[in-house]
Design an enzyme around this catalytic site. Structure first.
Site, PDB file in Angstrom:
ATOM      1  N   GLU A   1       0.831  -1.217   0.000  1.00 17.92           N
ATOM      2  CA  GLU A   1       0.000   0.000   0.000  1.00 17.92           C
ATOM      3  C   GLU A   1       0.861   1.260   0.000  1.00 17.92           C
ATOM      4  OE1 GLU A   1      -3.257   0.418  -0.330  1.00 17.92           O
ATOM      5  OE2 GLU A   1      -3.433  -1.738  -0.615  1.00 17.92           O
TER       6      GLU A   1
ATOM      7  N   CYS B   1     -11.572   3.239 -15.181  1.00 18.45           N
ATOM      8  CA  CYS B   1     -12.031   4.622 -14.979  1.00 18.45           C
ATOM      9  C   CYS B   1     -10.805   5.475 -14.651  1.00 18.45           C
ATOM     10  CB  CYS B   1     -13.038   4.642 -13.826  1.00 18.45           C
ATOM     11  SG  CYS B   1     -13.984   6.156 -13.750  1.00 18.45           S
TER      12      CYS B   1
ATOM     13  N   CYS C   1     -13.387   8.606 -21.115  1.00 16.52           N
ATOM     14  CA  CYS C   1     -13.929   7.377 -20.549  1.00 16.52           C
ATOM     15  C   CYS C   1     -13.618   6.195 -21.463  1.00 16.52           C
ATOM     16  CB  CYS C   1     -15.428   7.528 -20.405  1.00 16.52           C
ATOM     17  SG  CYS C   1     -16.174   6.026 -19.878  1.00 16.52           S
TER      18      CYS C   1
ATOM     19  N   CYS D   1     -17.588  -1.211 -19.337  1.00 15.84           N
ATOM     20  CA  CYS D   1     -17.848  -0.703 -17.993  1.00 15.84           C
ATOM     21  C   CYS D   1     -19.255  -1.143 -17.611  1.00 15.84           C
ATOM     22  CB  CYS D   1     -17.760   0.814 -17.943  1.00 15.84           C
ATOM     23  SG  CYS D   1     -18.314   1.462 -16.344  1.00 15.84           S
TER      24      CYS D   1
ATOM     25  N   CYS E   1     -23.912   5.745 -15.335  1.00 17.72           N
ATOM     26  CA  CYS E   1     -22.878   6.685 -14.867  1.00 17.72           C
ATOM     27  C   CYS E   1     -23.264   8.117 -15.239  1.00 17.72           C
ATOM     28  CB  CYS E   1     -21.545   6.309 -15.492  1.00 17.72           C
ATOM     29  SG  CYS E   1     -20.271   7.537 -15.190  1.00 17.72           S
TER      30      CYS E   1
HETATM   31  S1  SF4 Z   1     -18.825   4.995 -17.648  1.00 13.80           S
HETATM   32 FE1  SF4 Z   1     -18.418   6.215 -15.812  1.00 13.80          FE
HETATM   33  S2  SF4 Z   1     -17.748   4.761 -14.291  1.00 13.80           S
HETATM   34 FE2  SF4 Z   1     -17.601   3.734 -16.274  1.00 13.80          FE
HETATM   35  S3  SF4 Z   1     -15.464   4.080 -16.854  1.00 13.80           S
HETATM   36 FE3  SF4 Z   1     -16.714   5.720 -17.754  1.00 13.80          FE
HETATM   37  S4  SF4 Z   1     -16.592   7.406 -16.306  1.00 13.80           S
HETATM   38 FE4  SF4 Z   1     -15.900   5.560 -15.234  1.00 13.80          FE
END
Ligand code: SF4
Length: 347
Positions: free
Chosen positions: A43, A200, A206, A213, A219
């Protein structure tokens, strides 16, 4: 006033665990152990160092300091030397102090509870929670930079993360999202880390267009095309420009280093003198170096001083180049030594 936090996707924890099983990381060496010493070390290393570097340095560190006891009883010089090249050396100093405290004051056993863990040097609330989850199966929420980004984007959180009140709202949300059992908690926590590190991600748009995702349809940041705007952080850290002058005494294939004070930049490490009163025959200018620290941009002017007759004393010592590279030295010193080794034929 802290901004309100919106809703998260339904069954978020279970869906994240499912994603982790299929698409998360499963072969990182620190995932194989619940030993608090190993979990804690990973960590701390991962706080400001890329995974690829930690993959190389983590086993090496464990070979050098296989147990908490071996780390606690080592000298700070040995620990800094082993940490050399990974930067953010306050981590190494805190790591050493933490090992000493756990060894001498906690009977060699890390405490299990977050409230005790955060009293130890270098362990913040999120790191304490990660140790409590992975080593002791406690129900605790992590909220490092990656997790702040994931939760902010999913919920479209407008809060300013340079304000503690707004950050607290994210902590509250992180706690409410936790699953129940110890096994679920480990997979969920690992899932959050993997999701923020691989899918993310901070700067890229994105990635859910190219990688699946599971939350893309719900989202908020994605729906509102604000992925790169979140999370919000209004107060930027000011970077200060600083110039350092290094005098690099070289004599008979040896180089002179000085140990720095226990405070300030590169505390306790070996660098070149910043002042030199001794007369020398000649000198040679090397290209200035630029080195960026968290809050400072350093311009380092480097003068090689040939034939300076300095004696070893309490702060300074002559080393062969090979010996110097084994000491606790920051990257610009390492780079300078390597340049000098190339030039050595002509010096
Ligand atoms: S859709 Fe939203 S949660 Fe998914 S990777 Fe893209 S920004 Fe991140």
């Amino acid at each position: 006033m802290p901004k309100e936090i919106n809703r998260f996707p339904k069954h978020f924890a279970l869906r994240l665990i499912d994603w982790q099983k299929k698409s998360g990381r499963h072969d990182l060496p620190w995932q194989k152990s619940t030993d608090p010493y190993r979990v804690w070390l990973s960590e701390i290393m991962l706080q400001q160092t890329q995974v690829a570097t930690v993959l190389e340095r983590y086993p090496r560190f464990l070979e050098r300091f296989p147990t908490l006891k071996s780390l606690a009883l080592a000298s700070q010089d040995e620990v800094l030397a082993e940490w050399s090249g990974m930067g953010y050396y306050s981590r190494a100093r805190n790591l050493h102090r933490c090992a000493q405290i756990v060894w001498h004051e906690w009977g060699g056993q890390f405490p299990e509870h977050v409230d005790d863990l955060i009293t130890l040097p270098g362990i913040g609330r999120s790191t304490a929670a990660a140790i409590a989850v992975f080593s002791f199966g406690k129900k605790e929420a992590i909220l490092d930079g990656n997790v702040k980004r994931v939760l902010s984007r999913l919920s479209g959180f407008e809060g300013d993360l340079s304000k503690s009140g707004d950050t607290q709202l994210l902590w509250d949300a992180a706690e409410q999202l936790l699953p129940e059992t110890a096994q679920q908690l480990r997979s969920y926590t690992q899932g959050l880390m993997d999701f923020g590190a691989t899918l993310c991600v901070p700067k890229a748009k994105c990635l859910s267009d190219s990688q699946q995702c599971p939350f893309a349809l719900e989202c908020k940041a994605k729906q509102e095309k604000r992925v790169l705007e979140l999370p919000r952080k209004m107060k930027r850290v000011k970077v200060q420009d600083l110039t350092l002058e290094w005098y690099i005494p070289v004599l008979a294939q040896k180089v002179y280093l000085q140990k720095r004070d226990e405070s300030g930049i590169w505390a306790g490490m070996w660098t070149f003198p910043e002042q030199l009163n001794k007369k020398s025959n000649s000198s040679l200018e090397l290209e200035p170096l630029v080195h960026v620290l968290t809050h400072r941009r350093l311009q380092i002017l480097r003068t090689v001083v040939l034939g300076a007759k300095l004696k070893d004393d309490a702060v300074g010592r002559w080393f062969t180049y090979e010996e110097a590279l084994e000491q606790a030295i920051p990257k610009p010193v390492k780079d300078t030594l390597k340049s000098l080794m190339k030039l050595a034929v002509t010096l």
